[in-house]
Design a protein around this motif. Sequence first.
Motif, PDB file in Angstrom:
ATOM      1  N   PRO A   1      48.529  29.467  57.114  1.00  0.00           N
ATOM      2  CA  PRO A   1      48.752  30.554  56.151  1.00  0.00           C
ATOM      3  C   PRO A   1      48.331  30.203  54.724  1.00  0.00           C
ATOM      4  O   PRO A   1      47.826  31.064  53.994  1.00  0.00           O
ATOM      5  N   SER A   2      48.496  28.951  54.322  1.00  0.00           N
ATOM      6  CA  SER A   2      48.119  28.552  52.963  1.00  0.00           C
ATOM      7  C   SER A   2      46.631  28.725  52.715  1.00  0.00           C
ATOM      8  O   SER A   2      46.200  28.886  51.569  1.00  0.00           O
ATOM      9  N   GLN A   3      45.837  28.713  53.797  1.00  0.00           N
ATOM     10  CA  GLN A   3      44.388  28.864  53.654  1.00  0.00           C
ATOM     11  C   GLN A   3      43.977  30.314  53.418  1.00  0.00           C
ATOM     12  O   GLN A   3      42.807  30.598  53.187  1.00  0.00           O
ATOM     13  N   LEU A   4      44.930  31.225  53.441  1.00  0.00           N
ATOM     14  CA  LEU A   4      44.646  32.633  53.141  1.00  0.00           C
ATOM     15  C   LEU A   4      44.665  32.911  51.635  1.00  0.00           C
ATOM     16  O   LEU A   4      44.459  34.056  51.224  1.00  0.00           O
ATOM     17  N   ALA A   5      44.894  31.912  50.814  1.00  0.00           N
ATOM     18  CA  ALA A   5      44.896  32.096  49.362  1.00  0.00           C
ATOM     19  C   ALA A   5      43.553  32.668  48.909  1.00  0.00           C
ATOM     20  O   ALA A   5      42.499  32.063  49.149  1.00  0.00           O
ATOM     21  N   GLY A   6      43.579  33.851  48.298  1.00  0.00           N
ATOM     22  CA  GLY A   6      42.366  34.490  47.802  1.00  0.00           C
ATOM     23  C   GLY A   6      41.525  35.186  48.847  1.00  0.00           C
ATOM     24  O   GLY A   6      40.593  35.911  48.518  1.00  0.00           O
ATOM     25  N   VAL A   7      41.850  35.015  50.136  1.00  0.00           N
ATOM     26  CA  VAL A   7      41.066  35.616  51.217  1.00  0.00           C
ATOM     27  C   VAL A   7      41.457  37.088  51.354  1.00  0.00           C
ATOM     28  O   VAL A   7      42.647  37.419  51.415  1.00  0.00           O
ATOM     29  N   PRO A   8      40.495  38.003  51.415  1.00  0.00           N
ATOM     30  CA  PRO A   8      40.839  39.421  51.612  1.00  0.00           C
ATOM     31  C   PRO A   8      41.529  39.637  52.963  1.00  0.00           C
ATOM     32  O   PRO A   8      40.999  39.268  54.008  1.00  0.00           O
ATOM     33  N   VAL A   9      42.712  40.220  52.915  1.00  0.00           N
ATOM     34  CA  VAL A   9      43.465  40.547  54.126  1.00  0.00           C
ATOM     35  C   VAL A   9      43.559  42.072  54.209  1.00  0.00           C
ATOM     36  O   VAL A   9      44.122  42.716  53.325  1.00  0.00           O
ATOM     37  N   SER A  10      43.021  42.645  55.270  1.00  0.00           N
ATOM     38  CA  SER A  10      42.986  44.101  55.417  1.00  0.00           C
ATOM     39  C   SER A  10      44.330  44.617  55.903  1.00  0.00           C
ATOM     40  O   SER A  10      44.840  44.178  56.947  1.00  0.00           O
ATOM     41  N   VAL A  11      44.885  45.564  55.144  1.00  0.00           N
ATOM     42  CA  VAL A  11      46.169  46.188  55.487  1.00  0.00           C
ATOM     43  C   VAL A  11      46.074  47.678  55.203  1.00  0.00           C
ATOM     44  O   VAL A  11      45.142  48.143  54.559  1.00  0.00           O
ATOM     45  N   GLY A  12      47.053  48.428  55.674  1.00  0.00           N
ATOM     46  CA  GLY A  12      47.164  49.848  55.342  1.00  0.00           C
ATOM     47  C   GLY A  12      48.022  50.014  54.099  1.00  0.00           C
ATOM     48  O   GLY A  12      49.111  49.450  53.999  1.00  0.00           O
ATOM     49  N   TYR A  13      47.556  50.782  53.168  1.00  0.00           N
ATOM     50  CA  TYR A  13      48.233  50.931  51.882  1.00  0.00           C
ATOM     51  C   TYR A  13      49.620  51.553  52.043  1.00  0.00           C
ATOM     52  O   TYR A  13      49.787  52.557  52.728  1.00  0.00           O
ATOM     53  N   GLN A  14      50.607  50.936  51.411  1.00  0.00           N
ATOM     54  CA  GLN A  14      51.993  51.407  51.476  1.00  0.00           C
ATOM     55  C   GLN A  14      52.403  51.744  52.908  1.00  0.00           C
ATOM     56  O   GLN A  14      53.086  52.735  53.181  1.00  0.00           O
ATOM     57  N   SER A  15      51.987  50.884  53.818  1.00  0.00           N
ATOM     58  CA  SER A  15      52.295  50.973  55.241  1.00  0.00           C
ATOM     59  C   SER A  15      52.916  49.642  55.669  1.00  0.00           C
ATOM     60  O   SER A  15      52.946  48.681  54.893  1.00  0.00           O
ATOM     61  N   GLY A  16      53.391  49.570  56.903  1.00  0.00           N
ATOM     62  CA  GLY A  16      54.066  48.370  57.361  1.00  0.00           C
ATOM     63  C   GLY A  16      53.256  47.109  57.186  1.00  0.00           C
ATOM     64  O   GLY A  16      53.793  46.040  56.846  1.00  0.00           O
ATOM     65  N   SER A  17      51.948  47.208  57.415  1.00  0.00           N
ATOM     66  CA  SER A  17      51.084  46.037  57.267  1.00  0.00           C
ATOM     67  C   SER A  17      51.051  45.528  55.832  1.00  0.00           C
ATOM     68  O   SER A  17      50.925  44.322  55.587  1.00  0.00           O
ATOM     69  N   HIS A  18      51.154  46.444  54.872  1.00  0.00           N
ATOM     70  CA  HIS A  18      51.150  46.084  53.450  1.00  0.00           C
ATOM     71  C   HIS A  18      52.389  45.248  53.118  1.00  0.00           C
ATOM     72  O   HIS A  18      52.302  44.098  52.676  1.00  0.00           O
ATOM     73  N   TYR A  19      53.564  45.826  53.343  1.00  0.00           N
ATOM     74  CA  TYR A  19      54.803  45.148  52.976  1.00  0.00           C
ATOM     75  C   TYR A  19      55.007  43.856  53.770  1.00  0.00           C
ATOM     76  O   TYR A  19      55.398  42.830  53.213  1.00  0.00           O
ATOM     77  N   SER A  20      54.768  43.917  55.079  1.00  0.00           N
ATOM     78  CA  SER A  20      55.084  42.755  55.908  1.00  0.00           C
ATOM     79  C   SER A  20      54.139  41.586  55.659  1.00  0.00           C
ATOM     80  O   SER A  20      54.525  40.418  55.827  1.00  0.00           O
ATOM     81  N   THR A  21      52.899  41.880  55.237  1.00  0.00           N
ATOM     82  CA  THR A  21      51.990  40.791  54.882  1.00  0.00           C
ATOM     83  C   THR A  21      52.463  40.093  53.611  1.00  0.00           C
ATOM     84  O   THR A  21      52.464  38.856  53.521  1.00  0.00           O
ATOM     85  N   VAL A  22      52.896  40.888  52.633  1.00  0.00           N
ATOM     86  CA  VAL A  22      53.465  40.296  51.412  1.00  0.00           C
ATOM     87  C   VAL A  22      54.697  39.472  51.768  1.00  0.00           C
ATOM     88  O   VAL A  22      54.850  38.316  51.340  1.00  0.00           O
ATOM     89  N   GLN A  23      55.576  40.032  52.573  1.00  0.00           N
ATOM     90  CA  GLN A  23      56.820  39.361  52.945  1.00  0.00           C
ATOM     91  C   GLN A  23      56.553  38.029  53.629  1.00  0.00           C
ATOM     92  O   GLN A  23      57.243  37.027  53.365  1.00  0.00           O
TER      93      GLN A  23
END
Length: 290
Positions: A106-128
């Motif tokens: 997971p630390s290697q995802l620093a700065g890497v674009p991660v595709s999520v749905g805006y204000q959707s479960g993928s958005h919040y849970s990826t941040v979490q």
Amino acid sequence: MAKFLIEPHFRLQEWIAEEKDYFRQEGLEYEFRELMRSTGGKIHDKGDKVGAYQSFEEGRKSNVSCACHWTVNVAASNGHGKMMTDVYSVAPAGVFVAPDSPIKEPSQLAGVPVSVGYQSGSHYSTVQALEQYLKPEEINLVYADGMLFARMEKLFEGSAPAVHLFGGPYYFAEQLGYRKVIDCTFMIGTMIHGDPDPEDLRKFFRALRRAQRDLDLRPELYTHYYKNEFPDRFHARMDTRRWGPGERLVFEPYTKDVYEESFEWIASRGIFPQGTMGAGQYEKATLSLA
């Protein structure tokens, strides 16, 4: 009186209840509408910064719909329906990369674009999930790759380096050898639209509870239902015998403490502009049939 309108939410329980006639056995007069496969998945390809919350703003036609509990929480706070507190569900999810990707931690995802749905479960849970490893400025979320199928396809094409997937696409990526870098499993909330008869709601959820028991007992009998909502172009590659049961309905209360903690978490991350989350009053935003 208008019929109770059911739209499956890319999970198995509604399909099981429909095929086994549980809704009618409970006495529910209803109409069943499928939108995912019939649109070739395009219903999920809304463009940049258009996600689950925006669909609540537009208005949903079914009597009961679902989205991640964070979005349902805020949408109900803003009067776009009532969050039902008698049941929630839990969806397996994760951030995936290609099999040959150099990203293994997971630390290697620093700065890497991660595709999520805006204000959707993928958005919040990826941040979490990622804030355990990364500073806020290192989490690089991309909202332009669309909702579930659109971003899954971009992962398969190699045009997206990392993508959040849940449900059927989660299992499909896993089957094809894509690597899950971090788990992002999240809660899904239930939204009630319009003013359906409370007894119809009870019938609906009794049928789903029966379907959940079937799924718990023999999941391998029902994973083929994923094909009912996958666009046809993917079917030849899918081996749903290898897939799991997906989203699980939990018939336990979504409490005031959970609501308020989630509301505060969203506000503290700045996911919504200041002043746009509504009052956050549990008693006004929610509904219980208990």
